[in-house]
Design a protein around this motif. Sequence first.
Motif: not given
Lengths: 486, 143
Positions: A153, A155, A169-170, A197, A203-205, A293, A296, A300
């Motif tokens: 992942r 993130a 990141t989290t 993220s 941040p994950d999804e 970003t 990115h 995505n």
Amino acid sequence: MHCQITSRGYVLLASLLTAALPIQADEAILIGGGHDVHSTKMQNELSVRWIQNVINNQEIPSNIWFTDGTEAGADVHYLATDEEAKHELMPLARVFGNATIDRHRYRENEFDSVYGSTRLNDLAPALTTKFETTTDQPVLFIFSGLGSPTANRPAGVSMKLWDNTALSTTQLNTLLGERTSPFRFVMNQCYSGGFHSLAFKNPDEGLELASGPRCGFTAQSAWQKPESCHEGLGTDDNEDYNSSFFAALSGFERNGEMVDSDPDTDANGVTSLREAHFFTLTRTGSVDLPRSTSEHYLNNWQPWYLRWLPPGPTLPNNEYAKLFRDVSVKLGIELDSSVGQILRGQLRTLQNSQKEATTKQLTAIEQLQNTRTILQDSTLSHWPALKGPYSGAFIAMASKGQLGDVAAFLGSHELYEKMLAQQKLVDSLASEIKALEHQVAQRQKLFYLRRLAVLKEQLKLHGSAREQADYLSLVTCEETPLHGID
Amino acid sequence: MANRRTSILHAFLLCLLVTALTWPLFILVASTLGHVNGEAWLLDAWALDPQHQVKAYFLNGWIKSLPVAAALGVVALIDYQLLSRYRVTWIIAGILLPTAGAGIAFAFYGEPMNALPALALTGLALAIVYRLFDSIARWFRWV
């Protein structure tokens, strides 16, 4: 009709919202250094100090967190020059030790004022306080150091911090909390792309943006190592992402020379962060594949029914197509309808050469190791105490000054010159591989730029009003100059 | 009665086969076309991104494309009913699939000419699979 109004409404609303925000960085946070002295190069310190100068020249207050802060003890290493590295025990170091480490020298960082150490326990509370005291101010967050990867992942990637700690990141997202003022970041560490993220609510999804404008620029994706992870301590090395980025913003390279092209592409007299990013993209000397970003986001966003389609025969007319043409011209690649095939062919040839050079290097390393083993065995038969450095026998031998005799023995050994030649070959093959890596990266960058050109067009044609507005707000966030336009 | 049941089973299997193979064949065709002109996303993704991510994109596409793939399965079924069962029309049996592929390009893509080759060729590849399946069924006298 209703759909059209909604679409335009979203775009207009996003433009108004972002235009209304203060756009300059009111506070800069600089974090640098590795996780220990062996991973903190002098080059890194020079880069952070230079970035601080660029920021200070713009009258933006900044705080630096670097390695162990102001604690006593060496926290930076550098390579001694050939002259400095010479010592009478050199043959001993080369045969029993490591030629590169033998050249390492250590010292304290030379910052006049460091806010604190980057140890997570020190940094995290300091950042929390900083974010709390700047809730209504834009913040520019710069990290120049090392990073660690994640298994699956993006993130999950981290910044490596002093004493082998890390900030993921989290975790940084948690520290930022519900902050609504702009947060921008520039990062050059390995796998730094995972930090994009931060711009998203989860941040994950998903692609829903965070409550405040958040955008940034990283040297690489979440999966690839950037240039800054490679060896290199020269003071004139300007090729790492952060150095190029701030060279564009200041107009000068780190070595004091003027930048070779004008980064201010829209000629409004101010270089925005986005323009600085484009400037680094057109540079052809590194293995980085930098991304912002908004890029990115495009990657995505791409829906399943477009992702696998080959692009059309002509490139859309946008900034990425222009960058593609600029880099192609710099690399001497002819821009005709078969450019894709030509690039793919070049990439294949370069990757084959890279494989060949790597195989040669492995053979050379093996031969070098064999010669060293013979030399070690031959020396140990005369001075068995060498087998246990720091043992009583070794210390007794060293105190009698016999290490000089060992070095003299090795220096006059018939295989010693051969070993030096083998070491030279290993080094030259490493340089060759690095040069090939650079060339491969440039071709990959060209494909990446072409892809971004297509992606931007696809978003225009297939993106929903919400998606287009979100993308636009990210671009607006990136188009900020280091200091506001009057 | 048995013949009717076999025919229904054959039609069902044909529909299922086309539905299941639509996405993998689309990836194969699109990547081959991309490879020919040097710009397949897959080539770069395979080199630069972790393989689990590429596989996740593939599986996600497979799931998301199921409604379209099922519709193509129905098209194959209609094609079979209309064309495949008669000696005269059997020659052109399967033609509805590339036609449907082209139709998808024009109906759903902003720049249909970019998507047309991959989608029409995917339809053609599906038609070949369908004809092959039909020929095998006839060979073994299932239908």
